[in-house]
Design an enzyme around this catalytic site. Structure first.
Site, mmCIF file in Angstrom:
data_model
loop_
_atom_site.group_PDB
_atom_site.id
_atom_site.type_symbol
_atom_site.label_atom_id
_atom_site.label_comp_id
_atom_site.label_asym_id
_atom_site.label_seq_id
_atom_site.Cartn_x
_atom_site.Cartn_y
_atom_site.Cartn_z
ATOM 1 N N ARG A 173 0.825 -1.220 0.000
ATOM 2 C CA ARG A 173 0.000 0.000 0.000
ATOM 3 C C ARG A 173 0.854 1.263 0.000
ATOM 4 O O ARG A 173 0.545 2.254 0.651
ATOM 5 C CB ARG A 173 -0.974 0.006 1.185
ATOM 6 N N SER A 223 -11.224 -2.336 2.550
ATOM 7 C CA SER A 223 -10.531 -2.641 3.802
ATOM 8 C C SER A 223 -10.050 -1.341 4.427
ATOM 9 O O SER A 223 -9.289 -0.595 3.822
ATOM 10 C CB SER A 223 -9.341 -3.566 3.536
ATOM 11 N N GLU A 293 -5.755 2.366 6.207
ATOM 12 C CA GLU A 293 -5.327 2.343 4.816
ATOM 13 C C GLU A 293 -6.005 3.481 4.070
ATOM 14 O O GLU A 293 -5.482 4.025 3.099
ATOM 15 C CB GLU A 293 -5.692 0.992 4.204
#
Length: 541
Positions: A173, A223, A293
């Site tokens: 990420r 998520s 995230e």
């Protein structure tokens, strides 16, 4: 600024008071002052140059599937590449995609062209530019596996360059674009020839898998948390009893606990409060720090609760205890501490005989001003040897809590060498860094220190190691508004340590500085520090 943007873009590409709930997948959040949609690279370049010249805050938005805008909205300009950036074309086994092309669109195009390798990304609800920025991935694949090159525009819009995948520092990420601020304008993907029916069957299989396990019927940002090393965020949340937990219209999905979903008119504050609750639960249960995230942007509506680093005339402050208390009340604080300098300082330490007098003054103020809590602390000085502080063991009982930091003006702490270092004489820097770090670490481990004041100030230190020991000893690291430490870079470095908490302090030496938190908050926000890790701030309800 708006006049210049109007000259660079068609009128229909400029939106005032843009409701960001309509532009983000969470369907929550406040308004942005402006949203602009450049349709090609020339327009994007012009927009970025105008914003850079005018010093206007701005944010590059893709499909809004991994972004949450706070309810206070965004003070600045949201730049959202328009339809002109949503193209996809093939070149043999390559796909050339504009940054605004949706992942689902690219997946269908690849299948129609019988090109394999993009199936993993077919259900990711974002744009391909955002996917490169975050190195999006799913089902064992990630963007780094298939990127050949990207076209990048500089943050000021003045230059364009092409970079190959190896130059992008793609990680979990993460990409180098987080640091460079460059904007993806075009992506070239390297796929491979395949069977169209097999590709579509694999996409259908993954879609079914996604739909069966994820709460796709509700607005979310996918998520919500990054995967902590060695763990799965969803499993941690479920085992901490967070599944189904609800705040307002926000809920930890009962179907997949890694998702925070909008079950009905959730505000951004609902989502952020729920984030803070589950983050604390996971930390309390497992000692693991989980981080979002999702990119959280926009105006923070917050209030400061207390200032525990203030000085009076008992050391070298300019005001009395009552002066500081009244200033704290005027600032709306709930709590203040008087924390004069430790008695070992040769020039402005508190006299040991004054401990009892200062305590008496504070007790009188607690009787006189019952709408604020007033406590007695001390900013002890770190030294080598002994217990590592200029306090005697029996003197700890004089204070409600003890803070400590490094200062010049004492024997036994390399004052002269550190003073020379701070004035540009860097001979023996590494040896001094090690010695300073050992001094701080020793003080932290030998004593119950509540706050480490202005770490990194007045000498070289290993901040990462000190941060690790602060987390181990449950000591707050101070973001000091008078000294400039921690800096934004130091905050970022320290924040990498799981479980570490921070406090913002005025270090007021005069009453009018009590409750002046803005210099420290500015550095904290610049560093991207989650305010849930700052103990004396909370978002307004």
């Amino acid at each position: 600024m708006i006049m210049k943007l109007s000259n660079a873009l068609p009128e229909e590409c400029i939106v005032k008071d843009a409701p960001m709930a309509e532009y983000t997948s969470f369907k929550a959040g406040g308004n942005a002052d402006w949203l602009v949609e450049p349709q090609n690279s020339e327009q994007l370049s012009s927009v970025l140059q105008i914003l850079a010249e005018e010093g206007i805050p701005h944010f590059i938005l893709g499909n809004g599937s991994n972004v949450l805008v706070r309810d206070g909205g965004y003070r600045g300009v949201i730049v959202r590449p328009g339809d002109g950036f949503r193209y996809v074309r093939s070149d043999g086994e390559k796909l050339i995609c504009g940054c605004g092309a949706l992942m689902s669109t690219v997946a269908r195009y690849a299948a129609d062209e019988e090109l394999a390798g993009f199936e993993f990304a077919s259900g990711i609800p974002g744009s391909i530019g955002g996917a490169v920025f975050m190195n999006a991935g799913a089902y064992g694949g990630e963007m780094a596996d298939i990127i050949e090159s990207v076209e990048l525009m500089s943050p000021d819009g003045k230059t364009v360059r092409r970079a190959v995948c190896d130059q992008l520092d793609m990680g979990y990420r993460h990409s180098a674009l987080h640091e460079s601020g460059e904007i993806v304008t075009e992506v070239t993907l390297k796929l491979s020839a395949g069977d169209g029916n097999e590709i579509k069957a694999r996409m259908a299989e993954l879609t079914e898998k996604r739909n069966s396990k994820q709460p796709v019927r509700y607005p979310s940002a996918g998520s919500f948390f990054k995967r902590p090393p060695g763990y799965y965020a969803a499993k941690l949340l479920e085992d901490a009893g967070c599944k189904g937990l609800t705040v307002g219209g926000a809920q930890v999905s009962e179907k997949h606990s890694g998702f925070i979903i909008n079950i009905g008119n959730a505000t951004a504050s609902d989502i952020l409060k729920l984030k803070d609750i589950v983050t604390a639960k996971v930390m309390d249960n497992f000692g693991v720090a989980i981080e979002p995230e999702v990119r959280i942007i926009g105006e923070i509506e917050y209030e400061m609760l207390f200032d525990i680093h203030t000085h009076t005339t008992y050391s070298h402050g300019k005001g009395s205890v009552e002066d500081n208390v009244r200033a704290a009340i005027d600032k709306g604080l709930e709590y203040i501490a008087i924390s004069d300098h430790g008695p070992g300082h040769l020039f402005y330490g508190i006299n040991r005989n004054d401990f009892v007098n200062l305590r008496n003054d504070i007790e009188k103020m607690n009787v006189k001003y019952q709408n604020i809590q007033i406590r007695l602390s001390v900013e002890a000085n770190t030294v080598h040897g002994g217990n590592g502080l200029d306090l005697r063991e029996e003197e700890f009982e004089e204070f409600d809590f003890v803070m400590a930091g490094f200062h010049f003006g004492l024997f036994g702490c390399s004052s002269v060498r550190n003073w020379l270092w701070s004035h540009g004489i860097r001979i023996g820097e590494e040896t001094l860094r090690e010695k300073n770090t050992e001094m701080i670490v020793g003080a932290l481990r030998k004593n119950n220190i509540s706050v480490l004041t202005h770490p990194g100030d007045k000498g070289p230190f290993d901040l990462k190691r000190i941060a690790e020991v602060c987390a181990e000893t449950d000591t707050l690291m101070e973001i000091n508004c008078r000294h400039g430490h921690l800096t934004a870079d130091e905050i970022r470095e320290a924040a990498e340590v799981p479980g570490l908490k921070f406090i913002v302090s005025s270090d007021a030496h005069e009453p009018e500085a009590v409750g002046n938190f803005m210099p420290g908050l500015k550095r904290a926000f610049e560093a991207g520090l989650d305010i849930s890790r700052i103990v004396n701030i909370r978002e307004k309800k």
